[in-house]
Motif scaffolding. Structure first.
Motif, PDB file in Angstrom:
ATOM      1  N   HIS A  33       0.837  -1.209   0.000  1.00  0.00           N
ATOM      2  CA  HIS A  33       0.000   0.000   0.000  1.00  0.00           C
ATOM      3  C   HIS A  33       0.871   1.257   0.000  1.00  0.00           C
ATOM      4  O   HIS A  33       0.623   2.194  -0.771  1.00  0.00           O
ATOM      5  N   LEU A  34       1.894   1.269   0.835  1.00  0.00           N
ATOM      6  CA  LEU A  34       2.781   2.434   0.902  1.00  0.00           C
ATOM      7  C   LEU A  34       3.567   2.607  -0.394  1.00  0.00           C
ATOM      8  O   LEU A  34       3.748   3.733  -0.871  1.00  0.00           O
ATOM      9  N   GLU A  35       4.012   1.506  -0.987  1.00  0.00           N
ATOM     10  CA  GLU A  35       4.748   1.591  -2.251  1.00  0.00           C
ATOM     11  C   GLU A  35       3.858   2.121  -3.366  1.00  0.00           C
ATOM     12  O   GLU A  35       4.316   2.890  -4.223  1.00  0.00           O
ATOM     13  N   CYS A  36       2.586   1.731  -3.371  1.00  0.00           N
ATOM     14  CA  CYS A  36       1.643   2.267  -4.369  1.00  0.00           C
ATOM     15  C   CYS A  36       1.440   3.763  -4.184  1.00  0.00           C
ATOM     16  O   CYS A  36       1.369   4.507  -5.161  1.00  0.00           O
ATOM     17  N   LEU A  37       1.324   4.187  -2.944  1.00  0.00           N
ATOM     18  CA  LEU A  37       1.196   5.624  -2.685  1.00  0.00           C
ATOM     19  C   LEU A  37       2.448   6.374  -3.126  1.00  0.00           C
ATOM     20  O   LEU A  37       2.366   7.458  -3.711  1.00  0.00           O
ATOM     21  N   LEU A  38       3.615   5.787  -2.874  1.00  0.00           N
ATOM     22  CA  LEU A  38       4.868   6.434  -3.282  1.00  0.00           C
ATOM     23  C   LEU A  38       4.993   6.529  -4.802  1.00  0.00           C
ATOM     24  O   LEU A  38       5.652   7.430  -5.320  1.00  0.00           O
ATOM     25  N   ALA A  39       4.365   5.608  -5.515  1.00  0.00           N
ATOM     26  CA  ALA A  39       4.461   5.587  -6.980  1.00  0.00           C
ATOM     27  C   ALA A  39       3.546   6.613  -7.653  1.00  0.00           C
ATOM     28  O   ALA A  39       3.662   6.838  -8.860  1.00  0.00           O
ATOM     29  N   ARG A  40       2.666   7.232  -6.886  1.00  0.00           N
ATOM     30  CA  ARG A  40       1.766   8.226  -7.467  1.00  0.00           C
ATOM     31  C   ARG A  40       2.551   9.421  -7.987  1.00  0.00           C
ATOM     32  O   ARG A  40       3.447   9.927  -7.314  1.00  0.00           O
ATOM     33  N   ARG A  44       4.194  15.598  -3.216  1.00  0.00           N
ATOM     34  CA  ARG A  44       5.085  16.605  -2.650  1.00  0.00           C
ATOM     35  C   ARG A  44       6.258  15.901  -1.969  1.00  0.00           C
ATOM     36  O   ARG A  44       6.150  14.742  -1.543  1.00  0.00           O
ATOM     37  N   VAL A  45       7.362  16.592  -1.849  1.00  0.00           N
ATOM     38  CA  VAL A  45       8.544  16.040  -1.191  1.00  0.00           C
ATOM     39  C   VAL A  45       8.212  15.626   0.234  1.00  0.00           C
ATOM     40  O   VAL A  45       8.612  14.558   0.701  1.00  0.00           O
ATOM     41  N   GLN A  46       7.440  16.447   0.921  1.00  0.00           N
ATOM     42  CA  GLN A  46       7.051  16.152   2.298  1.00  0.00           C
ATOM     43  C   GLN A  46       6.256  14.844   2.364  1.00  0.00           C
ATOM     44  O   GLN A  46       6.469  14.021   3.256  1.00  0.00           O
TER      45      GLN A  46
END
Length: 79
Positions: A33-40, A44-46
């Motif tokens: 789930h976190l990796e999918c969010l990171l791939a969006r 923003r950098v934050q």
């Protein structure tokens, strides 16, 4: 972008609560789930930093969870 930040807020609160109860964490689910969010695109950098920190948090807790599952499996196998 606010919806992504709100989603990250919700995931962050959930994971911080689950870390207190490592047996409840489904490590693979949350990591994916976190990796999918990171791939969006357009994060923003934050937001990327927050997601990376959460991914590190899950990784740090995972060995404890996996070890406890292994111990339970071993205990069941010996009975």
């Amino acid at each position: 972008m606010k919806s992504v930040s709100a989603e990250i807020d919700m995931v962050e609160k959930t994971l911080h609560e689950l870390v207190r109860r490592p047996r409840l964490i489904r490590t693979t689910y949350w990591s994916t789930h976190l990796e999918c969010l990171l791939a969006r695109p357009g994060l923003r950098v934050q937001d990327k930093q927050r997601l990376a920190a959460l991914l590190n948090l899950i990784s740090a807790v995972a060995p404890i969870d996996e070890l406890s599952q292994d111990l339970r499996s071993d205990a069941l196998a010996t009975t």
